[in-house]
Design an enzyme around this catalytic site. Structure first.
Site, PDB file in Angstrom:
ATOM      1  N   THR A 133      -7.114   6.025  -0.628  1.00  0.00           N
ATOM      2  CA  THR A 133      -7.641   6.971   0.390  1.00  0.00           C
ATOM      3  C   THR A 133      -6.706   7.216   1.449  1.00  0.00           C
ATOM      4  OG1 THR A 133      -9.099   5.215   0.886  1.00  0.00           O
ATOM      5  CG2 THR A 133     -10.238   7.160  -0.367  1.00  0.00           C
ATOM      6  N   GLU A 134      -5.640   6.330   1.638  1.00  0.00           N
ATOM      7  CA  GLU A 134      -4.432   6.724   2.640  1.00  0.00           C
ATOM      8  C   GLU A 134      -3.267   6.129   2.159  1.00  0.00           C
ATOM      9  OE1 GLU A 134      -5.278   5.558   6.845  1.00  0.00           O
ATOM     10  OE2 GLU A 134      -7.141   6.309   6.634  1.00  0.00           O
ATOM     11  N   ASN A 135      -2.139   6.712   2.276  1.00  0.00           N
ATOM     12  CA  ASN A 135      -0.880   6.295   2.124  1.00  0.00           C
ATOM     13  C   ASN A 135       0.057   7.607   2.735  1.00  0.00           C
ATOM     14  OD1 ASN A 135       1.425   6.331  -0.663  1.00  0.00           O
ATOM     15  ND2 ASN A 135       1.022   4.585   0.574  1.00  0.00           N
TER      16      ASN A 135
ATOM     17  N   HIS B 201      -3.369   2.180   2.030  1.00  0.00           N
ATOM     18  CA  HIS B 201      -2.283   1.287   1.944  1.00  0.00           C
ATOM     19  C   HIS B 201      -0.818   1.822   2.642  1.00  0.00           C
ATOM     20  CE1 HIS B 201       0.459  -1.678  -0.018  1.00  0.00           C
ATOM     21  NE2 HIS B 201       1.266  -0.542  -0.447  1.00  0.00           N
ATOM     22  N   TYR B 202      -0.502   0.987   3.481  1.00  0.00           N
ATOM     23  CA  TYR B 202       0.693   1.442   3.974  1.00  0.00           C
ATOM     24  C   TYR B 202       2.010   0.549   3.905  1.00  0.00           C
ATOM     25  CZ  TYR B 202      -1.999   4.907   6.441  1.00  0.00           C
ATOM     26  OH  TYR B 202      -2.793   6.093   6.732  1.00  0.00           O
TER      27      TYR B 202
END
Ligand code: BGC
Length: 491
Positions: A379-381, A313-314
């Site tokens: 798993t991504e930010n 999520h960005y």
């Protein structure tokens, strides 16, 4: 509720940091590695700032010990990285096995285990072996078995130590940017058809790899396996207008639900996709929907093929209803909506990626409701910020705070948080222009020295560092007072 009052409870959760092979390894043709579609693309395109490529990147292929040392210093519980498929199988298939590539990953995995850091391994983070693109890549259903055999090899080779597998990173990006917009390799511009075909194959390939793990390895190795799906939060332009709320939900279904609905719900695409693409195709005079369909057998095979929910999520986008044009045929137009920036939130260096921390909490709640309360891993930010790492510290503080609200107040079963990125890296279409690293890398120096940024700086008066504190104790460091905030802002 202040973040300080909710610290301490999350000590055992999975706090980590991420990278991916093409973004950091370099060694693009070292020791028998085969080229990937990103090697081919970056070495020939002029569309990336400064004609940058990942030929050397952070040189992690040659600087493994430095990377391990930095990870240890960070005190993270996990490290998410990806395997370069063409480093292991230079032509994409087992018969081309490159033992030196396997040795590199064995050294990395062993090093992590020695430091008590859990390896979270992505099998495929966009760098498809070029040889497989020559046979049409993901447009070709033969890829399902080819990918499965590669995964099978990796489970057999590394699975005694790797207990967290991610099959594919952001299949929506692969399908849409690779085959619709065509701005990422393999640069196929076909917005109305091939994204749907490619997504269909990616979903089946994921499901097959899941079953291979489940049938052959899980009992002995005892790990878990999932897929990392990218999701923005789509906020309705007006929450009091039903049509806008429905439109925002449709935006969620087209991006996240495209993959999550089959995998986490019933083996099939969301109704919003079937309805929209089916109707548009009919009005466009096509003999059948541009969205392919799964057989009942395929649905049963796909349903339930993830042990946990992994989400990258960005940002948050605001959406409103729009009756989109019928031409050209396009996945984007199929959605019938317009996207705009969230007006009140701070910008990051990347246009369209505003820092809207509250969107993460809403997204986590939406996933909880939509997919039956799964265990969730972020798993991504992360964020690219122009100059000052202080903004990055604030980004993490605000986003982690919202994630913890979802966990503590809303009951979302959040199990892990992975910050992006471990160090400044090759950022795909942005080259080295927009950087996400917690460590600075000097890309002009052949030794690629890494330096902790402000957020990681340590001193007698400020131990431990801010990022370490956020990632490890899940809180902002106590010394990070309003006064230090003001000092930074006034700098
Ligand atoms: C990708 C990462 C990348 C990040 C920022 C994500 O979509 O999965 O590899 O670092 O975007 O560019």
């Amino acid at each position: 509720m202040s973040i300080m009052t909710i610290t301490g409870k999350h000590k055992e959760e999975n706090w980590g940091i991420s990278s991916s092979a093409y973004q950091i390894e370099g060694g693009w043709n070292a020791d028998g590695k085969g080229p990937s579609i990103w090697d081919t693309f970056t070495q020939t395109t002029d569309s990336i700032p400064d004609s940058a490529n990942g030929n050397v990147a952070c040189d992690s292929y040659n600087r493994l010990n430095e990377d391990l040392y930095m990870l240890r210093a960070l005190r993270v519980k996990s490290y998410r990285f990806s395997l370069s498929w063409s480093r292991i199988f230079p032509d994409g298939t087992r018969k081309s096995l490159n033992q030196k590539g396997v040795d590199y990953y064995n050294r990395l995995i062993d090093g992590l285990i020695a430091y008590n850091i859990e390896p979270m391994v992505t099998l495929y983070h966009w760098d498809l072996p070029e040889a497989l693109q020559k046979v049409s890549g993901w447009e070709n259903a033969a890829m399902i078995d080819i990918f499965n055999d590669y995964c099978d090899f990796c489970f057999a080779t590394f699975g005694d130590r790797v207990k967290f597998w991610i099959t594919i990173n952001q299949p929506q990006t692969i399908a849409w940017s690779g085959y619709g917009l065509g701005n990422m390799p393999p640069n196929v511009v076909d917005p109305g058809y091939r994204p749907y075909i490619v997504a269909h194959n990616l979903i089946k390939a994921h499901a097959k790899a899941y079953h291979t793990y489940d049938d052959k390895y899980r009992q002995v190795q005892g790990g878990l396996i999932s897929i990392a799906l990218n999701a923005d939060w789509f906020e309705p332009a007006d929450v009091n207008v039903v049509r806008e709320v429905v439109t925002a939900d449709r935006a969620m279904q087209f991006q996240l639900g495209w993959f999550a609905h089959p995998i986490f719900k019933n083996g099939d695409y969301p109704d919003a996709l079937k309805w929209q693409v089916g109707n548009k195709s009919e009005i466009q005079g096509l003999p059948q929907s541009r969205l392919p369909s799964f057989t009942e057998e395929e649905k049963n095979f796909i349903k339930g093929t993830a042990d946990v929910f992994c989400v990258n999520h960005y940002t948050t986008r605001v959406v409103s209803y729009l009756t989109a044009e019928l031409q050209p045929h396009s996945y984007e137009w199929d959605r019938d909506l317009r996207e705009t920036d969230e007006p009140d939130s701070p910008t990051t260096a990347i246009p369209n990626q505003k820092a809207v921390a509250w969107g993460l909490r809403r997204l986590l709640n939406w996933i909880k409701e939509e997919y039956g309360d799964p265990e969730i891993y972020i798993t991504e930010n992360g964020a690219a910020v122009e100059w000052d790492d202080f903004e990055r510290v604030m980004f993490y503080k605000a986003y982690i705070d919202e994630a913890l609200k979802a966990y503590d107040l809303d009951g979302v079963r959040l199990q892990g948080y992975t910050a992006t990125a471990f160090m400044d890296s090759f950022e795909w279409l942005h080259g080295y222009k927009f950087l996400f690293g917690l460590h600075h890398v000097d890309f002009t120096n052949p030794d690629r020295p890494r330096t902790p940024k402000y957020g990681l700086s340590q001193s007698q008066t400020h131990p431990p560092s801010t990022h370490t504190h956020i990632l490890f104790s899940n809180s902002i460091a106590v010394y990070f007072t309003p006064q230090t905030v003001c000092e930074q802002l006034n700098k």
